[in-house]
Design a protein around this motif. Structure first.
Motif, PDB file in Angstrom:
ATOM      1  N   MET A  66      10.674 -11.743 -20.000  1.00  0.00           N
ATOM      2  CA  MET A  66       9.459 -12.146 -19.297  1.00  0.00           C
ATOM      3  C   MET A  66       9.782 -12.630 -17.885  1.00  0.00           C
ATOM      4  SD  MET A  66       7.522 -14.111 -22.449  1.00  0.00           S
ATOM      5  CE  MET A  66       6.143 -14.669 -21.459  1.00  0.00           C
ATOM      6  N   ALA A  67      10.824 -13.460 -17.759  1.00  0.00           N
ATOM      7  CA  ALA A  67      11.195 -13.984 -16.444  1.00  0.00           C
ATOM      8  C   ALA A  67      11.674 -12.865 -15.520  1.00  0.00           C
ATOM      9  CB  ALA A  67      12.289 -15.044 -16.589  1.00  0.00           C
ATOM     10  N   ALA A  68      12.459 -11.928 -16.063  1.00  0.00           N
ATOM     11  CA  ALA A  68      12.960 -10.823 -15.239  1.00  0.00           C
ATOM     12  C   ALA A  68      11.816  -9.944 -14.754  1.00  0.00           C
ATOM     13  CB  ALA A  68      13.960  -9.992 -16.036  1.00  0.00           C
ATOM     14  N   SER A  69      10.814  -9.722 -15.595  1.00  0.00           N
ATOM     15  CA  SER A  69       9.679  -8.900 -15.168  1.00  0.00           C
ATOM     16  C   SER A  69       8.911  -9.574 -14.039  1.00  0.00           C
ATOM     17  CB  SER A  69       8.750  -8.627 -16.357  1.00  0.00           C
ATOM     18  OG  SER A  69       8.136  -9.824 -16.818  1.00  0.00           O
ATOM     19  N   ILE A  70       8.760 -10.895 -14.113  1.00  0.00           N
ATOM     20  CA  ILE A  70       8.081 -11.636 -13.042  1.00  0.00           C
ATOM     21  C   ILE A  70       8.887 -11.562 -11.746  1.00  0.00           C
ATOM     22  CG2 ILE A  70       7.299 -13.918 -12.291  1.00  0.00           C
ATOM     23  CD1 ILE A  70       6.779 -14.554 -15.262  1.00  0.00           C
ATOM     24  N   ASP A  71      10.212 -11.781 -11.849  1.00  0.00           N
ATOM     25  CA  ASP A  71      11.074 -11.724 -10.672  1.00  0.00           C
ATOM     26  C   ASP A  71      10.976 -10.371  -9.974  1.00  0.00           C
ATOM     27  OD1 ASP A  71      11.883 -14.270 -11.114  1.00  0.00           O
ATOM     28  OD2 ASP A  71      13.972 -13.813 -11.566  1.00  0.00           O
ATOM     29  N   ASP A  72      11.060  -9.298 -10.761  1.00  0.00           N
ATOM     30  CA  ASP A  72      11.041  -7.971 -10.158  1.00  0.00           C
ATOM     31  C   ASP A  72       9.684  -7.640  -9.550  1.00  0.00           C
ATOM     32  OD1 ASP A  72      13.631  -7.740 -10.907  1.00  0.00           O
ATOM     33  OD2 ASP A  72      13.362  -6.115 -12.332  1.00  0.00           O
ATOM     34  N   ALA A  73       8.606  -8.052 -10.229  1.00  0.00           N
ATOM     35  CA  ALA A  73       7.277  -7.808  -9.674  1.00  0.00           C
ATOM     36  C   ALA A  73       7.114  -8.517  -8.328  1.00  0.00           C
ATOM     37  CB  ALA A  73       6.202  -8.272 -10.654  1.00  0.00           C
ATOM     38  N   LEU A  74       7.583  -9.768  -8.239  1.00  0.00           N
ATOM     39  CA  LEU A  74       7.496 -10.495  -6.971  1.00  0.00           C
ATOM     40  C   LEU A  74       8.368  -9.847  -5.899  1.00  0.00           C
ATOM     41  CD1 LEU A  74       7.542 -14.200  -8.232  1.00  0.00           C
ATOM     42  CD2 LEU A  74       5.607 -12.954  -7.271  1.00  0.00           C
ATOM     43  N   ALA A  75       9.538  -9.363  -6.290  1.00  0.00           N
ATOM     44  CA  ALA A  75      10.414  -8.711  -5.319  1.00  0.00           C
ATOM     45  C   ALA A  75       9.775  -7.443  -4.767  1.00  0.00           C
ATOM     46  CB  ALA A  75      11.761  -8.397  -5.966  1.00  0.00           C
ATOM     47  N   TRP A  76       9.077  -6.700  -5.623  1.00  0.00           N
ATOM     48  CA  TRP A  76       8.415  -5.489  -5.131  1.00  0.00           C
ATOM     49  C   TRP A  76       7.241  -5.835  -4.228  1.00  0.00           C
ATOM     50  CZ3 TRP A  76      10.871  -1.199  -5.044  1.00  0.00           C
ATOM     51  CH2 TRP A  76      11.831  -0.933  -6.000  1.00  0.00           C
ATOM     52  N   CYS A  77       6.580  -6.938  -4.486  1.00  0.00           N
ATOM     53  CA  CYS A  77       5.530  -7.386  -3.563  1.00  0.00           C
ATOM     54  C   CYS A  77       6.136  -7.738  -2.205  1.00  0.00           C
ATOM     55  CB  CYS A  77       4.782  -8.586  -4.144  1.00  0.00           C
ATOM     56  SG  CYS A  77       3.752  -8.192  -5.585  1.00  0.00           S
ATOM     57  N   MET A 118      -0.512   5.172 -11.765  1.00  0.00           N
ATOM     58  CA  MET A 118      -1.428   4.280 -11.060  1.00  0.00           C
ATOM     59  C   MET A 118      -0.687   3.165 -10.330  1.00  0.00           C
ATOM     60  SD  MET A 118      -4.755   4.001 -13.575  1.00  0.00           S
ATOM     61  CE  MET A 118      -5.694   3.182 -12.289  1.00  0.00           C
ATOM     62  N   THR A 119       0.325   2.571 -10.968  1.00  0.00           N
ATOM     63  CA  THR A 119       1.068   1.518 -10.270  1.00  0.00           C
ATOM     64  C   THR A 119       1.865   2.094  -9.111  1.00  0.00           C
ATOM     65  OG1 THR A 119       2.808   1.727 -11.947  1.00  0.00           O
ATOM     66  CG2 THR A 119       1.240  -0.073 -12.206  1.00  0.00           C
ATOM     67  N   ASP A 120       2.356   3.317  -9.254  1.00  0.00           N
ATOM     68  CA  ASP A 120       3.049   3.969  -8.149  1.00  0.00           C
ATOM     69  C   ASP A 120       2.085   4.221  -6.998  1.00  0.00           C
ATOM     70  OD1 ASP A 120       5.619   4.755  -7.398  1.00  0.00           O
ATOM     71  OD2 ASP A 120       5.145   6.874  -7.658  1.00  0.00           O
ATOM     72  N   TRP A 121       0.864   4.642  -7.324  1.00  0.00           N
ATOM     73  CA  TRP A 121      -0.160   4.869  -6.294  1.00  0.00           C
ATOM     74  C   TRP A 121      -0.548   3.544  -5.626  1.00  0.00           C
ATOM     75  CZ3 TRP A 121      -5.297   3.122  -6.127  1.00  0.00           C
ATOM     76  CH2 TRP A 121      -6.073   3.676  -5.102  1.00  0.00           C
ATOM     77  N   ILE A 122      -0.619   2.480  -6.400  1.00  0.00           N
ATOM     78  CA  ILE A 122      -0.940   1.170  -5.834  1.00  0.00           C
ATOM     79  C   ILE A 122       0.132   0.724  -4.853  1.00  0.00           C
ATOM     80  CG2 ILE A 122      -1.098  -1.298  -6.424  1.00  0.00           C
ATOM     81  CD1 ILE A 122      -2.548  -0.440  -9.001  1.00  0.00           C
ATOM     82  N   GLY A 123       1.390   1.086  -5.122  1.00  0.00           N
ATOM     83  CA  GLY A 123       2.483   0.684  -4.243  1.00  0.00           C
ATOM     84  C   GLY A 123       3.562  -0.103  -4.946  1.00  0.00           C
ATOM     85  N   LEU A 130      -4.512  -5.294  -6.140  1.00  0.00           N
ATOM     86  CA  LEU A 130      -4.725  -4.192  -7.078  1.00  0.00           C
ATOM     87  C   LEU A 130      -3.759  -4.267  -8.254  1.00  0.00           C
ATOM     88  CD1 LEU A 130      -5.334  -1.210  -4.614  1.00  0.00           C
ATOM     89  CD2 LEU A 130      -7.005  -2.237  -6.174  1.00  0.00           C
ATOM     90  N   THR A 131      -2.540  -4.738  -8.004  1.00  0.00           N
ATOM     91  CA  THR A 131      -1.573  -4.884  -9.096  1.00  0.00           C
ATOM     92  C   THR A 131      -2.052  -5.904 -10.121  1.00  0.00           C
ATOM     93  OG1 THR A 131       0.259  -4.329  -7.608  1.00  0.00           O
ATOM     94  CG2 THR A 131       0.818  -5.440  -9.658  1.00  0.00           C
ATOM     95  N   VAL A 132      -2.546  -7.042  -9.642  1.00  0.00           N
ATOM     96  CA  VAL A 132      -3.065  -8.070 -10.547  1.00  0.00           C
ATOM     97  C   VAL A 132      -4.273  -7.542 -11.321  1.00  0.00           C
ATOM     98  CG1 VAL A 132      -4.130 -10.350 -10.652  1.00  0.00           C
ATOM     99  CG2 VAL A 132      -2.195  -9.953  -9.120  1.00  0.00           C
ATOM    100  N   LEU A 133      -5.184  -6.850 -10.618  1.00  0.00           N
ATOM    101  CA  LEU A 133      -6.363  -6.301 -11.278  1.00  0.00           C
ATOM    102  C   LEU A 133      -5.980  -5.283 -12.340  1.00  0.00           C
ATOM    103  CD1 LEU A 133      -9.444  -5.963 -11.479  1.00  0.00           C
ATOM    104  CD2 LEU A 133      -9.287  -4.244  -9.650  1.00  0.00           C
ATOM    105  N   ALA A 190      -0.364  -5.529   3.017  1.00  0.00           N
ATOM    106  CA  ALA A 190       0.236  -5.584   1.684  1.00  0.00           C
ATOM    107  C   ALA A 190      -0.648  -6.328   0.690  1.00  0.00           C
ATOM    108  CB  ALA A 190       1.607  -6.253   1.750  1.00  0.00           C
ATOM    109  N   LEU A 191      -1.634  -7.085   1.176  1.00  0.00           N
ATOM    110  CA  LEU A 191      -2.486  -7.852   0.270  1.00  0.00           C
ATOM    111  C   LEU A 191      -3.262  -6.968  -0.702  1.00  0.00           C
ATOM    112  CD1 LEU A 191      -3.825 -10.636   2.683  1.00  0.00           C
ATOM    113  CD2 LEU A 191      -1.999 -10.803   0.970  1.00  0.00           C
ATOM    114  N   PRO A 192      -3.804  -5.813  -0.264  1.00  0.00           N
ATOM    115  CA  PRO A 192      -4.465  -4.950  -1.257  1.00  0.00           C
ATOM    116  C   PRO A 192      -3.541  -4.499  -2.378  1.00  0.00           C
ATOM    117  CG  PRO A 192      -5.080  -4.292   0.969  1.00  0.00           C
ATOM    118  CD  PRO A 192      -3.998  -5.313   1.111  1.00  0.00           C
ATOM    119  N   THR A 193      -2.266  -4.247  -2.063  1.00  0.00           N
ATOM    120  CA  THR A 193      -1.314  -3.850  -3.093  1.00  0.00           C
ATOM    121  C   THR A 193      -1.160  -4.949  -4.137  1.00  0.00           C
ATOM    122  OG1 THR A 193      -0.084  -2.415  -1.588  1.00  0.00           O
ATOM    123  CG2 THR A 193       1.088  -3.221  -3.531  1.00  0.00           C
ATOM    124  N   ILE A 194      -1.004  -6.176  -3.663  1.00  0.00           N
ATOM    125  CA  ILE A 194      -0.846  -7.299  -4.589  1.00  0.00           C
ATOM    126  C   ILE A 194      -2.109  -7.501  -5.420  1.00  0.00           C
ATOM    127  CG2 ILE A 194      -0.415  -9.781  -4.724  1.00  0.00           C
ATOM    128  CD1 ILE A 194       1.182  -9.501  -2.107  1.00  0.00           C
TER     129      ILE A 194
END
Length: 439
Positions: free
Chosen positions: A185-196, A266-271, A219-222, A213-217
């Motif tokens: 769980m922690a690693a997934s959060i770390d990597d998601a933040l790094a990609w943001c 879809m996540t690739d399209w989001i960024g 849309l990812t949460v949505l 970059a805000l739309p990417t973030i």
């Protein structure tokens, strides 16, 4: 004329296929051999597969036998291997997400995972940022400002090799243990933040501004919310049917293949990289133990034996370790390696101790979180392609990935030997881990 026009593309496709098959055979054989050698020296199989790709690339094979390497891996087959490798990683992370035992969570596990994630990303980010500022004049491109360069180094060092970590845990049967779930769980959060962070850096470097970059973030949460609420509810009837019958119908198999592939697209399209779409699709799957067992039994072997090694070895084909030479570069590399190792290892270890784990378990998790693997390679390949970093920094970060990943399992076993590791495993391990390509 019409017949010739039809035959020509068919001949071209056949010629391409005849080039792809030998390349696949060679990389799979090399991955299997290197994976077995890695196990013999008490390393995870996945590290051997990563090294296999580096050996098949320009660093060794291309250096010793350039003509043979060019003939075996011509430019026209790279897109095919890329597609196969991306599908493999997306499906593997889908199986990882689907295999997590949510019912085994303890009270406060999400909060503790957030604490561990913060301790994993913040110290590494700060130390990497500081190292980047010190090394800007030595390693940076002249058109990249110090802040962007330092933030890139910090973002790269804050990554944890989420797919590699998942495979290590599966090989050891720890994916549903308390420390296994927390670490994933922690690693997934770390990597998601790094990609943001990378999305922000790309927007800044390409001149569109960080605000883009805000739309990417957002849309990812949505997307994550929709997957974990709406899609999860829609999949519940399938889970009940499979749990009752113990098998997947053809329609069910279409669903479990299409959902992660569409989510990855879809996540690739989001960024955000497709791997997160696959993982979210797995989390949205029904939680029945019988469903998880049937799913892993149908898919894990082919994914972990064919598609996943293609990803690891293909990524290594694009890696050339020739950018480090001279005392100045070696000192710069040492500083980056020290910043990356200390930030993750000690930050995560102290956090685990602070939330109630023993020192041995804490150091074990610190070692696992310090593995960076190919997620950092993907990160820095994007940076190199966009002109954010130099080839010298790229080579240094590749070595950081190999060394920190290679040290993860020995440090883990030093902190938590087999006799003590057994106490951290679930009391009744499910057979889903049997399909994890473990030795």
């Amino acid at each position: 004329m019409h017949y010739l026009a039809y035959v020509a593309p068919a001949d071209a496709n056949l010629a391409l296929m005849l080039k792809v098959f030998p390349a696949l055979a060679v990389l799979l054989v090399t991955a299997a051999v290197c994976g077995r050698l890695a196990l013999m020296v008490m390393q995870p199989r996945v590290l051997g597969e990563m090294v296999a790709g580096v050996l098949l690339g320009p660093t060794l094979f291309g250096w010793l036998f350039p003509e043979a390497q060019a003939a075996l891996f011509p430019p026209e087959i790279r897109p095919v291997l890329y597609v196969l490798s991306t599908i493999g990683l997306t499906l593997y992370m889908f199986l990882v997400g689907a295999g997590l035992d949510h019912g085994a969570q303890t009270r406060g596990e999400v909060r503790r995972a957030a604490v561990l994630a913060t301790s994993g990303i913040l110290p590494s980010m700060l130390l990497g940022f500081g190292a980047g500022l010190l090394l800007w004049s030595t390693l940076s491109r002249p058109d990249v400002p110090p802040f962007q360069f330092a933030l890139f180094v910090g973002g790269a060092l804050s990554l944890t090799a989420f797919p590699m970590l998942a495979r290590i845990l599966y090989e050891r049967g720890l994916e549903n243990s308390p420390i296994g779930r927390l670490t994933l769980m922690a690693a997934s959060i770390d990597d998601a933040l790094a990609w943001c962070i990378l999305a922000v850096l790309s927007a800044m470097h390409l001149g569109s501004g960080a605000a883009d970059a805000l739309p990417t973030i957002g849309l990812t949460v949505l997307f994550a919310v929709v997957m974990l609420t709406v899609v999860r509810r829609l999949l519940r009837p399938m889970g009940k049917t499979v749990a009752r019958t113990g098998r997947f119908s053809p329609t069910h198999m279409y669903v479990v293949i299409l959902v992660p592939l569409i989510a990855g697209w879809m996540t690739d399209w989001i960024g955000v990289y497709a791997v997160f779409g696959g993982f979210l699709a797995g989390l949205a799957m029904p939680r029945d133990a019988a469903f998880r067992q049937a799913l892993h039994g149908r898919m894990m072997e082919i994914v972990s034996t064919l598609l996943l090694p293609t990803f690891f070895t293909f990524s290594g084909l694009n890696t050339q370790l020739g950018g480090i030479a001279g005392g100045t570069m070696l000192l710069a590399f040492g500083l980056i390696l020290l910043a990356g190792f200390c930030g993750k290892y000690f930050g995560c270890s102290l956090a685990m101790r602070g939330i109630g784990f023993s020192w041995r378990e804490s150091y074990a998790v610190g070692a696992l979180m310090n593995a960076r693997g190919l997620m950092i390679l993907i990160f820095i390949n994007i940076g190199l392609a966009q002109g954010m970093i130099t080839s010298e920094l790229f080579a240094m970060l590749v070595l950081v990935a190999v060394l920190t990943t290679g040290g993860a399992l020995p440090l883990y076993k030093l902190a938590l030997p087999d006799r003590l590791e057994r106490t951290t495993k679930p009391e009744s391990p499910e057979p889903v881990a049997a399909g994890s390509n473990s030795p």
